[in-house]
Design an enzyme around this catalytic site. Structure first.
Site, PDB file in Angstrom:
ATOM      1  N   LYS A 175      16.219  21.772 -49.608  1.00 13.61           N
ATOM      2  CA  LYS A 175      14.696  20.814 -50.035  1.00 13.61           C
ATOM      3  C   LYS A 175      13.590  21.855 -49.503  1.00 13.61           C
ATOM      4  O   LYS A 175      13.444  21.970 -48.500  1.00 13.61           O
ATOM      5  CB  LYS A 175      14.621  19.440 -48.986  1.00 13.61           C
ATOM      6  CG  LYS A 175      15.429  18.917 -50.075  1.00 13.61           C
ATOM      7  CD  LYS A 175      16.022  17.419 -49.532  1.00 13.61           C
ATOM      8  CE  LYS A 175      17.132  16.539 -49.118  1.00 13.61           C
ATOM      9  NZ  LYS A 175      16.506  16.069 -50.623  1.00 13.61           N
ATOM     10  N   ARG A 207      26.444  10.790 -53.872  1.00 13.13           N
ATOM     11  CA  ARG A 207      27.146  10.091 -54.626  1.00 13.13           C
ATOM     12  C   ARG A 207      28.642  11.050 -54.514  1.00 13.13           C
ATOM     13  O   ARG A 207      29.161  10.601 -54.890  1.00 13.13           O
ATOM     14  CB  ARG A 207      26.673  10.758 -56.228  1.00 13.13           C
ATOM     15  CG  ARG A 207      26.418  11.488 -56.954  1.00 13.13           C
ATOM     16  CD  ARG A 207      25.198  12.359 -57.766  1.00 13.13           C
ATOM     17  NE  ARG A 207      24.165  12.053 -57.279  1.00 13.13           N
ATOM     18  CZ  ARG A 207      23.194  11.833 -58.413  1.00 13.13           C
ATOM     19  NH1 ARG A 207      23.360  12.190 -60.017  1.00 13.13           N
ATOM     20  NH2 ARG A 207      21.833  11.684 -57.762  1.00 13.13           N
TER      21      ARG A 207
HETATM   22  N1  BES Z   1      18.908  11.457 -49.685  1.00 14.50           N
HETATM   23  C1  BES Z   1      18.514  12.364 -51.094  1.00 14.50           C
HETATM   24  C2  BES Z   1      17.284  10.929 -51.946  1.00 14.50           C
HETATM   25  C3  BES Z   1      16.615  10.778 -51.190  1.00 14.50           C
HETATM   26  C4  BES Z   1      15.129  11.120 -51.497  1.00 14.50           C
HETATM   27  C5  BES Z   1      15.988   9.652 -50.435  1.00 14.50           C
HETATM   28  C6  BES Z   1      13.822  10.708 -51.287  1.00 14.50           C
HETATM   29  C7  BES Z   1      15.194   9.070 -49.409  1.00 14.50           C
HETATM   30  C8  BES Z   1      13.776   9.754 -49.772  1.00 14.50           C
HETATM   31  C9  BES Z   1      19.654  13.307 -52.615  1.00 14.50           C
HETATM   32  O1  BES Z   1      20.283  12.950 -51.321  1.00 14.50           O
HETATM   33  C10 BES Z   1      18.729  13.635 -53.101  1.00 14.50           C
HETATM   34  O2  BES Z   1      18.312  14.440 -52.404  1.00 14.50           O
HETATM   35  N2  BES Z   1      18.648  13.255 -54.226  1.00 14.50           N
HETATM   36  C11 BES Z   1      18.135  14.026 -55.057  1.00 14.50           C
HETATM   37  C12 BES Z   1      18.832  13.773 -56.717  1.00 14.50           C
HETATM   38  C13 BES Z   1      18.868  15.308 -57.618  1.00 14.50           C
HETATM   39  C14 BES Z   1      19.022  16.685 -56.770  1.00 14.50           C
HETATM   40  C15 BES Z   1      19.326  14.916 -58.372  1.00 14.50           C
HETATM   41  C16 BES Z   1      16.961  13.803 -56.093  1.00 14.50           C
HETATM   42  O3  BES Z   1      16.524  12.183 -55.690  1.00 14.50           O
HETATM   43  O4  BES Z   1      15.748  14.381 -56.256  1.00 14.50           O
HETATM   44 MN    MN Z   2      20.178  15.063 -51.155  1.00 14.45          MN
END
Ligand code: BES
Ligand code: MN
Ligand code: ZN
Length: 483
Positions: free
Chosen positions: A260, A334
């Site tokens: 990230k 997931r």
């Molecule tokens: N934990 C994150 C989702 C999240 C984002 C929670 C912001 C709280 C605040 C999750 O694991 C994630 O990174 N999801 C990605 C999925 C994508 C890579 C398909 C996302 O939402 O960008």
């Molecule tokens: Mn994630």
């Protein structure tokens, strides 16, 4: 916070603030009327008017709390009004808050106490230098009740809820160097003192079970992944089919190899909010001795980049036997739920499963911060969740599971891939989990937008961890699934 229910005639300590409810447009007499006129206070919902050294009142401070029209003043309104009063005087230097409600019945009094308990939550264990005059000074709340004993009795289940929500908020607030999977599991194990049974599976046990999906996520971390199984057997028939709750517990989500951006990454300490809500739910069920058999399953991992981390391109074999091609290691929640949900239905054959997860950024884009997304393969379950969410002030919004989108997670090399692209990102994430439900009635709550709020928008929820989910699930269980 020391909570007491007192008679209207009970003496007030000189270090007290007195809170009174004012309905919209109600006439205020004398000096109060003048004060209101001088400050645009009309009794509108959420307004407050703080009067120092009021004449004719035995308190150091009088807080008028506007609540809008009488018809709209429901139990959540009582909670919010009490919380608003607390917030107005919490750092005033006074030590006692007395609350007078228009209705001095036991239930409204208990709800006011709940509002103060929730509003006075603080996570300050790592602050060593906060000036004394910035700390909350109110240590006692007295709620005026017609029958103090009845109010205390009515407060018991609400106190159990407040305790459970504090437990959830603490877990969510803890920094990730402190709350890693094994430490988290230890804290949940300590809930056995409430009468819960807690079982902890480590990596060897999960390897034996074939949980290649969950284990891959934790593979780059030096911290051992854990699967925590919490049981509450409160039904008269101990062998009655249980209901089940499963939570995403990513103690820190760096994104892994698909790392990230640095900005805001510290927020990913609360990527375990779904599991903390499940732990909080089990806490309140035990705390109020709910007449139900319930299972809580927490999938606890840390998602780190490392020489041993899982990669984009990897193919994993989940406990269900289904294979998963990794496209993005940041779509890890997931993968944790895939094995946790499969294990849940396989071992416990529950009536239904509800999973909670801070799953996608896409749900924040879709619904904003005031609503969590609710996906379900079962109308009755969706209905009871949404009804409960509305009564408890933790609103949910039903989201679709369109069959046509399922192919978006088909893979060329495996049974599925772990992302379906940006369009409908929260939907395809839910549909991924759906493939591991084995047809059992199931709902998925995407709480990425609601588990943490800063700034807060609710008087009962200070900035930070909200504890979202505990109340609504507790209500749903109480309304529909107890003996
Ligand atoms: N934990 C994150 C989702 C999240 C984002 C929670 C912001 C709280 C605040 C999750 O694991 C994630 O990174 N999801 C990605 C999925 C994508 C890579 C398909 C996302 O939402 O960008
Ligand atoms: Mn994630
Ligand atoms: Zn995540």
């Amino acid at each position: 916070m020391d909570i007491q229910f007192v008679a209207a005639t009970a003496g007030l300590s000189p270090k007290s603030a007195l809170a009174r409810i004012v309905f919209e447009g109600a006439a205020l007499e004398g000096a109060l009327g003048q004060a209101a006129a001088a400050s645009r206070f009309t009794g509108g919902k959420g307004q407050t008017l703080d009067i120092l050294a009021p004449s004719g009142v035995d308190a150091a401070r009088l807080v008028l709390v506007g609540v809008g029209k009488p018809a709209g003043f429901d139990s959540l309104g009582v909670e919010n009004a009490a919380a608003t009063a607390y917030n107005a005087v919490k750092a005033s230097g006074l030590t006692t808050l007395r609350i007078e409600l228009p209705d001095t019945g036991a239930e409204p009094a208990a709800r006011a106490a709940l509002g103060v308990r929730l509003a006075s939550y603080r996570f300050d264990k790592y602050r060593t230098k906060e000036p004394a005059d910035k700390k909350p000074s109110i240590v006692k709340t007295e709620v005026v009740a017609g029958d103090a004993d009845a109010a205390l009795k009515a407060f018991a289940p609400h106190a159990a809820l407040a305790d459970a929500m504090s437990f959830t908020r603490d877990l969510v607030s803890e920094p990730p160097n402190v709350l890693y999977p094994t430490e988290y599991a230890r804290r949940v194990k300590a809930l056995e003192s409430l009468g819960l049974e807690v079982e902890i599976l480590g990596e060897p046990e999960m390897t034996t079970l074939g949980m290649g999906s969950l284990l891959a996520v934790g593979q780059g971390s030096i911290r051992e992944s854990q699967l925590v199984v919490i049981r509450w057997n409160g039904a008269a028939d101990k062998s009655a089919q249980p209901i089940a709750f499963v939570g995403k517990g990513v103690c820190f989500d760096t994104g892994g190899i698909s790392i990230k951006p640095a900005d805001g990454m510290e927020d990913m300490k609360w990527d375990m909010g779904g599991s903390a809500a499940v732990a909080g739910l089990m806490h309140v069920l035990a705390g109020r001795k709910a007449k139900v058999n319930a299972i809580g399953i927490l999938g606890l991992v840390e998602n780190m980049p490392d020489g041993n981390a899982y990669r984009p391109g990897d193919v994993l074999t989940s406990m269900s036997g289904q294979t998963i091609e990794i496209i993005n290691t940041d779509a890890e929640g997931r993968l944790v739920l895939a094995d946790a949900v499969w294990y849940c239905q396989d071992r416990f054959k529950p009536k239904f499963m509800v999973d909670l997860a801070t799953l996608t950024g896409a749900i924040i884009i879709a619904l904003g911060h005031d609503l969590a997304g609710c996906y379900a393969n079962n109308e009755e379950l969706a209905g009871s969740l949404i009804t409960a969410s509305n009564t408890e002030g933790e609103p949910l919004w039903r989201m679709p599971l369109p069959a046509a989108y399922d192919k978006n997670i088909d893979s060329m090399i495996a049974d599925m891939k772990n992302t379906g692209g940006r369009p409908g990102g929260s939907i395809t994430a839910a549909m991924f989990i759906q493939r591991f439900t084995n047809g059992v009635p199931w709902a998925h709550l995407d709480i990425a937008a609601t588990a943490w709020r800063k700034p807060s928008t609710s008087p009962t929820s200070p900035d930070g961890a909200t504890g979202y989910g505990v109340r609504l699930l507790n209500r749903m269980v109480a309304e529909k699934y107890e003996d």
